[in-house]
Write a protein that holds these residues in place. Sequence first.
Motif, short mmCIF file in Angstrom:
data_model
loop_
_atom_site.label_atom_id
_atom_site.label_comp_id
_atom_site.label_asym_id
_atom_site.label_seq_id
_atom_site.Cartn_x
_atom_site.Cartn_y
_atom_site.Cartn_z
N UNK A 182 33.69 47.87 34.43
CA UNK A 182 32.80 46.86 35.04
C UNK A 182 31.35 47.11 34.61
N UNK A 183 30.54 46.06 34.72
CA UNK A 183 29.11 46.13 34.38
C UNK A 183 28.25 46.45 35.60
N UNK A 184 28.77 46.06 36.76
CA UNK A 184 27.99 46.22 38.01
C UNK A 184 28.95 46.69 39.10
N UNK A 185 28.52 47.74 39.83
CA UNK A 185 29.29 48.19 41.00
C UNK A 185 28.40 48.03 42.23
N UNK A 186 28.87 47.28 43.21
CA UNK A 186 28.12 47.12 44.46
C UNK A 186 28.89 47.84 45.56
N UNK A 187 28.32 48.93 46.06
CA UNK A 187 28.97 49.69 47.12
C UNK A 187 28.51 49.15 48.48
N UNK A 188 29.44 49.13 49.43
CA UNK A 188 29.11 48.62 50.77
C UNK A 188 29.29 49.71 51.81
N UNK A 189 28.52 49.59 52.87
CA UNK A 189 28.63 50.51 54.01
C UNK A 189 29.85 50.14 54.86
N UNK A 206 29.78 38.96 32.64
CA UNK A 206 29.82 40.16 33.48
C UNK A 206 31.13 40.34 34.23
N UNK A 207 31.42 41.62 34.48
CA UNK A 207 32.49 42.01 35.39
C UNK A 207 31.81 42.76 36.54
N UNK A 208 31.98 42.28 37.75
CA UNK A 208 31.29 42.87 38.91
C UNK A 208 32.32 43.31 39.94
N UNK A 209 32.18 44.54 40.42
CA UNK A 209 33.09 45.04 41.49
C UNK A 209 32.29 45.26 42.77
N UNK A 240 38.11 35.80 43.84
CA UNK A 240 37.92 37.19 43.42
C UNK A 240 39.28 37.82 43.11
N UNK A 241 39.25 38.92 42.35
CA UNK A 241 40.44 39.71 42.07
C UNK A 241 40.44 40.88 43.05
N UNK A 242 41.58 41.11 43.69
CA UNK A 242 41.64 42.14 44.74
C UNK A 242 42.26 43.42 44.17
N UNK A 287 28.89 30.99 41.74
CA UNK A 287 28.06 29.82 41.41
C UNK A 287 27.23 30.06 40.14
N UNK A 288 26.86 31.32 39.91
CA UNK A 288 26.05 31.63 38.72
C UNK A 288 26.91 31.87 37.48
N UNK A 289 28.22 31.78 37.63
CA UNK A 289 29.10 31.79 36.46
C UNK A 289 29.63 33.14 36.04
N UNK A 290 29.61 34.14 36.94
CA UNK A 290 30.22 35.44 36.60
C UNK A 290 31.73 35.24 36.49
#
Length: 323
Positions: free
Chosen positions: A228-235, A168-171, A215-217, A191-194
Amino acid sequence: MKQQDIQFDNTGKLRHFLTIEDLPRQTLIDILDTAENFSTVGSQSAKKVPLLRGKTIVNLFFEGSTRTRTTFELAAKRLSADVLNININTSSTSKGESLLDMLRNLEAMHTDMFVVRHGESGAAHFIAEHVAPHISVINAGDGSHAHPTQGMLDMFTIRRHKQEFQNLRVAIVGDIMHSRVARSEIHALNRLGVPEVRVVGPHTLIPRTASTLGVHVYHNLREGIKDVDVIIMLRLQKERMQGAMLPSEAEYFSQYGLTEEKLSLAKPDAIVMHPGPINRGVEIESVVADGPQSVILEQVTNGIAVRMAIMSMVLGRKQESAG
Ligand code: CP
């Protein structure tokens, strides 16, 4: 004392759940697998299993919460535990009672677990160091330090949709600086190997030390979410910001807000996540938050099974040793 030292009891079982950092990969997998077993309880006609019957769990929320507090309460009730929700504003802390005296009094009621949210980083760890030996502490979010149950429910949601972590690629996008969720997610994903975890945001909202977290910035959203496979947006955590860290919300949205057009740069089957609460039109537009790639409400549902898993592992440990 380091946090990983106090999270386990002297038989090597999980006693407190304070941070994902330094937890072994197998513990994370055990939580995800146990949560998978609990995930059907909510759709049963009787939404209960008897695992924690006779246990008393105290919710101690010193900071506001909708999702975390209610899903902890539901999780405890679905495990047949008794739950006390302490209203901090009307408790005797308003009469000058110290935190430790409050804890001593709650311990004297033969309680078994404190679920703690606090605005100060390290508060859950401090409480875990000071509670009686029979009490377990779960961190429900401390300052900008950690939100480990959110991190685990996010891993559960990702595994449900993507099965394996290894390709996976996760942002993670937005206010990384103040986000306890981002820290817990980064530790869990690593830890889970992403293999590729990206953080995306303005210079002012990404700590200078971010790259030491593995992480890559990125400072450009289009580049940061490409393929990416997953996008996590933050407040944007304005309550934790000091001074002007942003030009304006409108400018932030134009640069870092997730729109349908920007989402099209990610993989076609990418999922969109957000721990909540959402600020529509600030970090995400409604058509994306409510759209077919959004799994935001699934995250909330999954939070119940994941919190059931963690509470049952921590309190079940004592039942195993007693039996
Ligand atoms: N995700 C999260 O922690 O939400 P609450 O603040 O509503 O608990």
